[in-house]
Enzyme design. Structure first.
Site, PDB file in Angstrom:
ATOM      1  N   HIS A 167       0.933  -1.209  -0.031  1.00 18.22           N
ATOM      2  CA  HIS A 167       0.001  -0.010  -0.014  1.00 18.22           C
ATOM      3  C   HIS A 167       0.980   1.275  -0.032  1.00 18.22           C
ATOM      4  CE1 HIS A 167      -2.644  -3.149   2.019  1.00 18.22           C
ATOM      5  NE2 HIS A 167      -3.441  -2.497   0.848  1.00 18.22           N
TER       6      HIS A 167
ATOM      7  N   ASP B 117      -4.140   7.986   2.815  1.00 17.14           N
ATOM      8  CA  ASP B 117      -5.553   8.360   2.331  1.00 17.14           C
ATOM      9  C   ASP B 117      -6.584   8.677   3.454  1.00 17.14           C
ATOM     10  OD1 ASP B 117      -5.840   6.088   3.470  1.00 17.14           O
ATOM     11  OD2 ASP B 117      -6.995   5.141   1.952  1.00 17.14           O
TER      12      ASP B 117
ATOM     13  N   THR C 244     -10.539   1.131   7.011  1.00 16.24           N
ATOM     14  CA  THR C 244     -10.829   0.700   8.506  1.00 16.24           C
ATOM     15  C   THR C 244     -11.708   1.898   9.264  1.00 16.24           C
ATOM     16  OG1 THR C 244      -8.721  -0.469   8.694  1.00 16.24           O
ATOM     17  CG2 THR C 244      -9.757   0.380  10.741  1.00 16.24           C
TER      18      THR C 244
END
Length: 592
Positions: A225, A410, A453
């Site tokens: 990521h 992000d 999440t």
């Protein structure tokens, strides 16, 4: 128009447009008619009412192409659920995939070990079970970058997950039961290890590339990521790099892969998105020689290519799987999945029609509506909600910049999506005179719009708060009821997410805020001043995360010297909306 040096249109449309192009390329694939919120690629030949084999579903954030949609096809996945770039797909999308392809034999969810994926897929599994579906979940964590223990997060799921997809897919195609397919998937997940090396940092569409990796440097043990690796070193010849990676993967302590001299293995040389085929071929040759000569292993299968990427990152990962005759038979079984790798075959349809989005087995509740007139409490609630959401919208880029240093960059974008949905729904869909029902509707806005999440955590937060507040009538929800709901919501987040105070998560802002609110009210402080005290505590809690060792989330893999430079992005975001809401309420009542 291209954005920067990317051949894309609007960065927000990149995943949707990639899915549309994928299904036009491969005749056996289609997608659910729910774009852009529901991004599910599935086998065009599977009908849930008649499908007589175990369905396999996997997925995760986009940006890892061809994973995961490239592995949809007979003999591998039945459906892949695509999230936004590097963000877990929503519970709604996962649930839609389950409903679309699952027949009487049930379905297996293959989930990479990331907190967001575990929460979203887990919640979807529980909802599907409640709807009457047979569902099992297998978690894959094949990362060998950092020795255990790794806090509550554990080992990350990397390219070794694709071996699990292939073996489980072949088992399902052979007609095995759900429990038998899950058992084979778990067995493979316990015999594979992966480690990667990055030469550059990836560029997320619409964002500026991080400059953390200087010239002549490489990162060892990185994730997929864009998060920093375990160590940074000078670039070495490929012989040295391959030897180092395999030595760690095959270490007898902690023995990630249970091999000894004479064992048989399959290996995967995986490019991370910008690694030339020539370099991957060189790595493959060196890896085979090293495994045979240095480790005494029999290399039975070699898979070379870009199978699970990290956008445009230069680098690669090595995966080693211990095999036997039964596993080799599954690996060799035919599959129509286009990225395993096989070429597409058969004529392409002139038009690919999407599959209708399946309805829920349960009738959805009636949507709530905004009252024609607001009570005094309804007006204050609207002021607080609007202020908190607008503050998150304004801080989007700042939160992304902080998250880029300790995560995948992000956090601000994720919170922006949720906040924007809240502001939109606030106009028409929140029953503001009913505080409990409004909290429930905020959760619905979050569930619809936020990935990763944070989306699941705030959804759980709102559900738990609503359940406590709903014990009282709308007219009796006073400041102490709000305080009680706040505490219960934090407890639910801790229970399901596994984190507690002190682990460098958003709870390090939420828990101090909740405690300060309760203590202020208990000592007779007025509700508005108590709210301001909670905001103070949230900001102090967020700032204090700089000195904490991360034990949850992706920051768990970041070195302490980097963590010490910035607060936890999730905790800071929580402090932002609490402060904004408290300030707006105090200004409304003219309390300074």
């Amino acid at each position: 128009m291209a954005s920067g040096k990317k051949l894309i249109n609007d960065p927000n449309d990149a995943v949707r447009e990639a899915i549309e192009g994928l299904v036009e390329t491969y005749p056996n694939l289609s997608y659910l008619d729910g774009l852009p919120e529901i991004k599910v690629v599935l086998r065009a030949d599977v009908k849930r009412d008649t499908y007589d084999k175990v369905a396999l579903i996997s997925g995760g954030g986009s940006g890892h192409e061809p994973a995961h949609s490239g592995y949809v096809g007979q003999g591998m996945l039945t459906a892949a659920v695509c999230g936004d770039i590097f963000a877990s797909p929503s519970v709604a999308a996962i649930l839609a995939a389950i409903r679309a392809v699952t027949g009487p034999p049930g379905c297996l969810l293959i989930v990479k070990n990331y907190t967001g994926d575990r929460l979203n897929f887990g919640l979807a599994a529980e909802q599907a079970k409640a709807d009457g579906y047979k569902v099992e979940v297998v978690i894959v964590g094949d990362d060998c970058a950092l020795p255990p223990p790794r806090g509550i997060a554990g080992r990350r799921g990397l390219a070794g997950t694709l071996f699990v997809h292939k073996v489980a897919g072949a088992a399902a195609q052979a007609g095995l039961s759900l429990s038998e397919v899950a058992a084979e998937a778990r067995r493979v997940s316990q015999m594979v290890g992966t480690m990667g090396v990055g030469l550059t940092v990836c560029t997320i569409p619409g964002q500026v590339t991080s400059d953390r990796l200087g010239p002549g440097k490489m990162e060892l043990g990185l994730g997929i990521h864009g998060e920093p690796g375990a160590t940074v070193a000078d670039i070495q010849p490929v012989d040295v790099v391959v030897s180092h990676l395999l030595k760690i993967i095959l270490s007898q302590e902690p023995q990630y892969v249970p091999v000894r001299r004479g064992s048989r293995v399959a290996i995967m040389i995986n490019g991370l998105g910008a690694t030339p085929v020539m370099e991957l071929a060189i790595i493959a040759g060196k890896a085979v020689a090293n495994l045979q000569l240095e480790h005494g292993l029999g290399v039975e299968r070699v898979y070379t290519g870009s199978f699970m990427t990290s956008l445009d990152m230069a680098g690669m990962s090595l995966s080693v799987l211990k095999v036997d005759d039964s596993i080799l038979a599954r690996l060799d079984a035919p599959t129509a999945a286009p990225a395993w790798p096989v070429g597409s075959s058969g004529p392409r349809s002139s038009t690919t029609l999407p599959v209708a989005l399946p309805p829920s087995l349960k009738k959805p509740p009636t949507a709530s509506c905004r009252p024609s007139e607001l009570t005094s409490q309804g007006k204050v609630l609207e002021i607080a909600i609007r202020a908190g959401a607008e503050a998150l919208v304004e801080r989007c880029e700042a939160l992304n910049a902080i998250d880029a240093k300790v995560g995948d960059g992000d956090c601000g974008s994720t919170m922006y999506k949720g906040a924007s949905a809240i502001l939109e729904d606030l106009q028409h869909h929140y029953p503001l005179n009913d505080a409990a029902a409004t909290v429930q509707e905020i959760g619905s806005s979050i569930r619809r719009s936020m990935g990763g999440t944070s989306g699941v955590i705030y959804d759980i937060f709102c559900r738990a708060a609503y359940a406590r507040m709903n014990e009282s009538s709308p007219s009796t929800i006073d400041a102490k009821k709000w305080s009680s709901a706040f505490e219960v919501a934090n407890q639910a987040v801790s229970q399901y997410g596994g984190a507690t105070a002190g682990l460098r998560t958003l709870l390090d802002a939420l828990i101090p805020a909740s405690t300060a609110l309760r203590e202020a009210l208990d000592t007779g402080t007025g509700p508005v001043r108590a709210f301001l005290a909670a905001a103070d505590a949230a900001e102090k809690g967020a700032e204090a995360t700089k000195g904490m060792a991360a034990m949850a989330g992706r920051s768990n893999y970041i070195t302490s010297d980097v963590l010490a430079t910035v607060p936890d992005p999730g905790a800071l975001a929580a402090a932002v909306w609490i402060r904004a809401a408290a300030t707006a309420v105090s200004e409304h009542y003219q309390v300074v």
